[in-house]
Design a protein around this motif. Structure first.
Motif, mmCIF file in Angstrom:
data_model
loop_
_atom_site.group_PDB
_atom_site.id
_atom_site.type_symbol
_atom_site.label_atom_id
_atom_site.label_comp_id
_atom_site.label_asym_id
_atom_site.label_seq_id
_atom_site.Cartn_x
_atom_site.Cartn_y
_atom_site.Cartn_z
ATOM 1 N N ASN A 3 0.801 -1.225 0.000
ATOM 2 C CA ASN A 3 0.000 0.000 0.000
ATOM 3 C C ASN A 3 0.834 1.275 0.000
ATOM 4 N N LYS A 4 2.142 1.186 0.119
ATOM 5 C CA LYS A 4 3.019 2.355 0.024
ATOM 6 C C LYS A 4 3.421 2.629 -1.419
ATOM 7 N N THR A 5 3.141 1.679 -2.301
ATOM 8 C CA THR A 5 3.529 1.812 -3.695
ATOM 9 C C THR A 5 2.522 2.677 -4.439
ATOM 10 N N ASN A 6 3.027 3.679 -5.133
ATOM 11 C CA ASN A 6 2.214 4.554 -5.960
ATOM 12 C C ASN A 6 2.218 4.015 -7.381
ATOM 13 N N VAL A 7 1.132 4.275 -8.118
ATOM 14 C CA VAL A 7 1.015 3.800 -9.494
ATOM 15 C C VAL A 7 0.618 4.967 -10.386
ATOM 16 N N TYR A 8 1.308 5.093 -11.499
ATOM 17 C CA TYR A 8 0.952 6.072 -12.514
ATOM 18 C C TYR A 8 0.784 5.335 -13.838
ATOM 19 N N THR A 9 -0.298 5.629 -14.581
ATOM 20 C CA THR A 9 -0.570 4.978 -15.856
ATOM 21 C C THR A 9 -0.945 6.025 -16.892
ATOM 22 N N LYS A 10 -0.421 5.848 -18.112
ATOM 23 C CA LYS A 10 -0.734 6.746 -19.230
ATOM 24 C C LYS A 10 -0.851 5.900 -20.489
ATOM 25 N N SER A 11 -1.930 6.102 -21.269
ATOM 26 C CA SER A 11 -2.131 5.375 -22.523
ATOM 27 C C SER A 11 -2.409 6.352 -23.658
ATOM 28 N N THR A 12 -1.896 6.016 -24.840
ATOM 29 C CA THR A 12 -2.094 6.834 -26.038
ATOM 30 C C THR A 12 -2.134 5.926 -27.253
ATOM 31 N N LEU A 13 -3.038 6.244 -28.170
ATOM 32 C CA LEU A 13 -3.098 5.530 -29.444
ATOM 33 C C LEU A 13 -2.087 6.155 -30.400
ATOM 34 N N ILE A 14 -1.199 5.331 -30.963
ATOM 35 C CA ILE A 14 -0.173 5.779 -31.906
ATOM 36 C C ILE A 14 -0.440 5.075 -33.240
ATOM 37 N N ALA A 15 -0.450 5.832 -34.332
ATOM 38 C CA ALA A 15 -0.740 5.264 -35.655
ATOM 39 C C ALA A 15 0.503 4.598 -36.245
ATOM 40 N N THR A 16 0.830 3.433 -35.697
ATOM 41 C CA THR A 16 1.927 2.616 -36.211
ATOM 42 C C THR A 16 1.706 1.185 -35.731
ATOM 43 N N SER A 17 2.489 0.271 -36.269
ATOM 44 C CA SER A 17 2.338 -1.127 -35.855
ATOM 45 C C SER A 17 2.930 -1.350 -34.468
ATOM 46 N N ARG A 18 2.460 -2.391 -33.830
ATOM 47 C CA ARG A 18 2.981 -2.765 -32.518
ATOM 48 C C ARG A 18 4.475 -3.067 -32.595
ATOM 49 N N GLU A 19 4.892 -3.756 -33.655
ATOM 50 C CA GLU A 19 6.303 -4.127 -33.819
ATOM 51 C C GLU A 19 7.195 -2.884 -33.961
ATOM 52 N N GLU A 20 6.731 -1.901 -34.748
ATOM 53 C CA GLU A 20 7.527 -0.675 -34.921
ATOM 54 C C GLU A 20 7.602 0.131 -33.626
ATOM 55 N N LEU A 21 6.491 0.212 -32.920
ATOM 56 C CA LEU A 21 6.468 0.969 -31.669
ATOM 57 C C LEU A 21 7.322 0.290 -30.607
ATOM 58 N N PHE A 22 7.241 -1.034 -30.544
ATOM 59 C CA PHE A 22 8.077 -1.779 -29.595
ATOM 60 C C PHE A 22 9.556 -1.539 -29.915
ATOM 61 N N ALA A 23 9.931 -1.661 -31.189
ATOM 62 C CA ALA A 23 11.332 -1.476 -31.595
ATOM 63 C C ALA A 23 11.824 -0.070 -31.248
ATOM 64 N N PHE A 24 10.980 0.931 -31.427
ATOM 65 C CA PHE A 24 11.348 2.308 -31.093
ATOM 66 C C PHE A 24 11.689 2.426 -29.606
ATOM 67 N N HIS A 25 10.848 1.853 -28.758
ATOM 68 C CA HIS A 25 11.073 1.950 -27.313
ATOM 69 C C HIS A 25 12.172 1.013 -26.820
ATOM 70 N N ALA A 26 12.459 -0.028 -27.562
ATOM 71 C CA ALA A 26 13.541 -0.944 -27.178
ATOM 72 C C ALA A 26 14.906 -0.427 -27.610
ATOM 73 N N ASN A 27 14.943 0.700 -28.311
ATOM 74 C CA ASN A 27 16.208 1.322 -28.700
ATOM 75 C C ASN A 27 16.540 2.408 -27.679
ATOM 76 N N PRO A 28 17.531 2.184 -26.814
ATOM 77 C CA PRO A 28 17.838 3.153 -25.754
ATOM 78 C C PRO A 28 18.220 4.536 -26.266
ATOM 79 N N GLU A 29 18.708 4.621 -27.493
ATOM 80 C CA GLU A 29 19.071 5.923 -28.058
ATOM 81 C C GLU A 29 17.848 6.838 -28.172
ATOM 82 N N ASN A 30 16.668 6.249 -28.286
ATOM 83 C CA ASN A 30 15.455 7.051 -28.458
ATOM 84 C C ASN A 30 14.996 7.744 -27.186
ATOM 85 N N ILE A 31 15.679 7.470 -26.079
ATOM 86 C CA ILE A 31 15.358 8.205 -24.846
ATOM 87 C C ILE A 31 15.579 9.700 -25.064
ATOM 88 N N LYS A 32 16.507 10.040 -25.963
ATOM 89 C CA LYS A 32 16.780 11.451 -26.273
ATOM 90 C C LYS A 32 15.579 12.097 -26.955
#
Length: 154
Positions: A3-32
């Motif tokens: 009960n001390k753990t806080n939770v934050y959730t955010k969802s957005t629809l992005i017009a791209t495939s799941r595979e492309e979006l996953f690959a974008f977020h799995a590339n650490p360089e994109n944190i920039k």
């Protein structure tokens, strides 16, 4: 989580495939790309690009003139559905961030779920509201930047 753990959730629809979006977020360089300009971030070490189960990332961020070093590890991974990075060293007692990717008729629903506990008992309670507001601002920007990256006019 307790009960001390806080939770934050955010969802957005992005017009791209799941595979492309996953690959974008799995590339650490994109944190920039997805980090707000008011937070200065530098990758210090990346074990794998793209990220896989067990990958480690070390980065330094500066916000309000305060430098903070983070060490995170990918602790759960199921491409292209989700992955979770968990803070091993950093400014929180607990920071566990799951990136979820759900196919939709019009693209992919990106959902970020963050479980967090601020460090320190007394101070942690005082800054809980501030931290929540900062997470809202940061993830609003992250989702806007991701959406803009994939949906910008050609």
């Amino acid at each position: 989580m307790d009960n001390k753990t806080n939770v934050y959730t955010k969802s957005t629809l992005i017009a791209t495939s799941r595979e492309e979006l996953f690959a974008f977020h799995a590339n650490p360089e994109n944190i920039k790309i997805v980090t707000p300009p008011y937070i200065k971030t530098k990758l210090l070490f990346v074990s794998d690009n793209p990220l896989v189960a067990g990958s480690s990332i070390q980065l330094k961020s500066v916000r309000f003139g305060i430098p903070q070093e983070w060490l995170v590890k990918v602790t759960d991974y199921n491409a292209p559905s989700y992955f979770t990075d968990t803070q091993l060293k950093g400014p929180f007692k607990l920071f566990k961030h799951t990136h979820k990717f759900e196919s939709s008729i019009n693209g992919t629903i990106l959902t970020d779920v963050v479980y967090y506990i601020p460090k320190g008992n007394f101070l942690g309670k005082l800054v809980k509201s501030f931290i929540h507001k900062e997470l809202v601002k940061m993830f609003d920007y992250r989702h806007w930047a991701t959406k803009n990256y994939f949906e910008k006019a050609e």
